[in-house]
Design a protein around this motif. Structure first.
Motif, mmCIF file in Angstrom:
data_model
loop_
_atom_site.group_PDB
_atom_site.id
_atom_site.type_symbol
_atom_site.label_atom_id
_atom_site.label_comp_id
_atom_site.label_asym_id
_atom_site.label_seq_id
_atom_site.Cartn_x
_atom_site.Cartn_y
_atom_site.Cartn_z
ATOM 1 N N ALA A 79 44.205 5.346 58.172
ATOM 2 C CA ALA A 79 45.042 4.299 58.760
ATOM 3 C C ALA A 79 44.198 3.316 59.555
ATOM 4 O O ALA A 79 44.422 2.099 59.496
ATOM 5 C CB ALA A 79 46.112 4.931 59.650
ATOM 6 N N ALA A 80 43.207 3.826 60.289
ATOM 7 C CA ALA A 80 42.328 2.942 61.067
ATOM 8 C C ALA A 80 41.497 2.059 60.142
ATOM 9 O O ALA A 80 41.317 0.864 60.408
ATOM 10 C CB ALA A 80 41.416 3.774 61.966
ATOM 11 N N ALA A 81 41.015 2.626 59.046
ATOM 12 C CA ALA A 81 40.226 1.844 58.091
ATOM 13 C C ALA A 81 41.082 0.768 57.447
ATOM 14 O O ALA A 81 40.650 -0.378 57.296
ATOM 15 C CB ALA A 81 39.630 2.764 57.032
ATOM 16 N N LEU A 82 42.308 1.115 57.088
ATOM 17 C CA LEU A 82 43.213 0.146 56.482
ATOM 18 C C LEU A 82 43.540 -0.974 57.464
ATOM 19 O O LEU A 82 43.555 -2.150 57.086
ATOM 20 C CB LEU A 82 44.497 0.831 56.012
ATOM 21 N N GLN A 83 43.737 -0.643 58.707
ATOM 22 C CA GLN A 83 44.011 -1.663 59.718
ATOM 23 C C GLN A 83 42.813 -2.608 59.869
ATOM 24 O O GLN A 83 42.973 -3.820 59.949
ATOM 25 C CB GLN A 83 44.323 -0.999 61.059
ATOM 26 N N GLN A 84 41.606 -2.059 59.850
ATOM 27 C CA GLN A 84 40.413 -2.901 59.972
ATOM 28 C C GLN A 84 40.255 -3.807 58.755
ATOM 29 O O GLN A 84 39.886 -4.976 58.887
ATOM 30 C CB GLN A 84 39.162 -2.032 60.145
ATOM 31 N N ILE A 85 40.551 -3.281 57.578
ATOM 32 C CA ILE A 85 40.470 -4.098 56.362
ATOM 33 C C ILE A 85 41.450 -5.260 56.455
ATOM 34 O O ILE A 85 41.113 -6.399 56.120
ATOM 35 C CB ILE A 85 40.742 -3.234 55.114
ATOM 36 N N ARG A 86 42.649 -4.981 56.931
ATOM 37 C CA ARG A 86 43.645 -6.052 57.059
ATOM 38 C C ARG A 86 43.221 -7.106 58.064
ATOM 39 O O ARG A 86 43.515 -8.279 57.901
ATOM 40 C CB ARG A 86 44.985 -5.444 57.454
ATOM 41 N N LEU A 87 42.506 -6.692 59.110
ATOM 42 C CA LEU A 87 41.991 -7.660 60.082
ATOM 43 C C LEU A 87 40.872 -8.504 59.498
ATOM 44 O O LEU A 87 40.751 -9.697 59.791
ATOM 45 C CB LEU A 87 41.497 -6.944 61.329
ATOM 46 N N ASP A 88 40.031 -7.881 58.659
ATOM 47 C CA ASP A 88 38.868 -8.570 58.109
ATOM 48 C C ASP A 88 39.231 -9.551 56.997
ATOM 49 O O ASP A 88 38.546 -10.547 56.800
ATOM 50 C CB ASP A 88 37.852 -7.553 57.567
ATOM 51 N N LEU A 89 40.291 -9.243 56.257
ATOM 52 C CA LEU A 89 40.668 -10.111 55.142
ATOM 53 C C LEU A 89 41.450 -11.306 55.649
ATOM 54 O O LEU A 89 42.242 -11.198 56.579
ATOM 55 C CB LEU A 89 41.509 -9.339 54.133
ATOM 56 N N PRO A 90 41.235 -12.475 55.022
ATOM 57 C CA PRO A 90 41.960 -13.683 55.458
ATOM 58 C C PRO A 90 43.432 -13.606 55.099
ATOM 59 O O PRO A 90 43.894 -12.951 54.285
ATOM 60 C CB PRO A 90 41.283 -14.814 54.710
#
Length: 90
Positions: A79-90
């Motif tokens: 879940a933390a990795a998915l949240q970070q991916i969502r933050l990194d993607l435009p």
């Protein structure tokens, strides 16, 4: 055979024919020979799984993770990795 199929679906896939199957055959994702389709799909899924595990070294590629029976710590990390991916993607 592929050219014949392309000619048949040029103006649209006829009723009663699965559009996704027609496109998978036309694009070469599935072989035209029906007898080879199951083995080919299994091989492609296995190759994808290996590639995914190679790219995401931090991810768990065990059978338990694939079946969804991972531990709470694994789920929290995912879940933390998915949240970070969502933050990194435009």
């Amino acid at each position: 055979q592929r050219r014949q199929l392309a000619g048949l679906v040029w103006l649209g896939v006829p009723n009663g024919v699965h559009r996704c199957e027609a496109w998978q055959l036309l694009l070469g994702y599935q072989p035209l020979a029906r007898s080879r389709r199951t083995a080919t799909l299994q091989r492609q899924r296995s190759e994808y799984h290996e590639l995914r595990c190679g790219i995401y070294e931090g991810s768990s590629c065990s059978a338990s993770a694939l079946s969804g029976s991972g531990g709470a710590a694994e789920e929290a990390a995912a879940a933390a990795a998915l949240q970070q991916i969502r933050l990194d993607l435009p």
